[in-house]
Design a protein around this motif. Sequence first.
Motif, PDB file in Angstrom:
ATOM      1  N   LYS A   1       0.857  -1.161  -0.002  1.00  0.00           N
ATOM      2  CA  LYS A   1       0.101  -0.012   0.101  1.00  0.00           C
ATOM      3  C   LYS A   1       0.709   1.283   0.176  1.00  0.00           C
ATOM      4  O   LYS A   1       0.481   2.133  -0.710  1.00  0.00           O
TER       5      LYS A   1
ATOM      6  N   GLY B   1      -5.701   1.980  -9.777  1.00  0.00           N
ATOM      7  CA  GLY B   1      -5.802   1.803  -8.270  1.00  0.00           C
ATOM      8  C   GLY B   1      -4.641   2.852  -7.569  1.00  0.00           C
ATOM      9  O   GLY B   1      -4.241   2.707  -6.495  1.00  0.00           O
TER      10      GLY B   1
ATOM     11  N   ALA C   1      -5.312   3.350  -3.819  1.00  0.00           N
ATOM     12  CA  ALA C   1      -6.041   2.255  -2.937  1.00  0.00           C
ATOM     13  C   ALA C   1      -5.692   2.243  -1.868  1.00  0.00           C
ATOM     14  O   ALA C   1      -6.122   1.625  -0.831  1.00  0.00           O
TER      15      ALA C   1
ATOM     16  N   GLU D   1      -7.608   3.376   1.897  1.00  0.00           N
ATOM     17  CA  GLU D   1      -9.166   2.625   1.888  1.00  0.00           C
ATOM     18  C   GLU D   1     -10.277   3.483   2.512  1.00  0.00           C
ATOM     19  O   GLU D   1     -11.324   2.778   2.403  1.00  0.00           O
TER      20      GLU D   1
ATOM     21  N   ARG E   1     -10.668   2.307 -13.559  1.00  0.00           N
ATOM     22  CA  ARG E   1      -9.736   1.610 -12.628  1.00  0.00           C
ATOM     23  C   ARG E   1      -8.711   2.568 -11.789  1.00  0.00           C
ATOM     24  O   ARG E   1      -8.066   2.276 -10.949  1.00  0.00           O
TER      25      ARG E   1
ATOM     26  N   LEU F   1     -10.108   2.904  -8.318  1.00  0.00           N
ATOM     27  CA  LEU F   1     -10.013   1.461  -7.705  1.00  0.00           C
ATOM     28  C   LEU F   1      -9.726   1.505  -6.220  1.00  0.00           C
ATOM     29  O   LEU F   1      -8.816   2.062  -5.798  1.00  0.00           O
ATOM     30  N   GLY F   2     -10.630   0.786  -5.376  1.00  0.00           N
ATOM     31  CA  GLY F   2     -10.267   1.006  -3.952  1.00  0.00           C
ATOM     32  C   GLY F   2     -11.061   1.820  -3.005  1.00  0.00           C
ATOM     33  O   GLY F   2     -10.605   1.981  -1.792  1.00  0.00           O
TER      34      GLY F   2
ATOM     35  N   ASP G   1     -15.991   2.342  -9.631  1.00  0.00           N
ATOM     36  CA  ASP G   1     -15.160   2.079  -8.321  1.00  0.00           C
ATOM     37  C   ASP G   1     -15.496   3.081  -7.124  1.00  0.00           C
ATOM     38  O   ASP G   1     -14.949   2.783  -6.148  1.00  0.00           O
TER      39      ASP G   1
END
Length: 190
Positions: A5, A78, A81, A84, A102, A105-106, A136
């Motif tokens: 991450k 992402g 991401a 979160e 995308r 994303l997340g 997303d």
Amino acid sequence: MKIRKAVLALSLLVVLTSVRVGASDACRVFNDSSVRCHFHTYQGDWTNMLAHVELESTTSLHVDCTDPSAYPTMLPPGAFASFENLKWLQLDSCRLAELPNRSLLGLQRLEHLRIQTRNADWPGTSLVIADNIFRDVPALISLDLAFNDMRLLLGPILCPLHGLARFNLTGNRLIDLKWIESGCASSLQV
């Protein structure tokens, strides 16, 4: 997983700015959950700037890019991401040419998104948004895409955003917005 991450977050910051880091570049944490990053230039190592940031507890992220000579970039899949629990995301004056599918994303909890590239200040750069980018971010209630010099935005792009209440398109060169009056966007406050 935390290392992955952190690497993703570092990659995002590298993508958002493509110049060298100056003395005033930094990320600051406010109230343990809000992060504001100011980037003038880029040197490739954001580790020191994010070392004090607790990514999982961050609910608000504001990124300011201030170097007008930066080359246009796009957000990678992402890109955020690692944040979160993010509810607010603001990207100001970052010279983005594309938001591909995308790239958000997340961010299932994201409620407010503001992307203002100020692309009109840089001739030849218009923000292009992929057709399915908002799938997303289903919790989005406020979307601000002002001052991106966008020329095309297809109506079905908003269909996944059932709770979207506010939508700002100020300062773009969009020609056909009749789709706002019908279909998925008919209840929006534009």
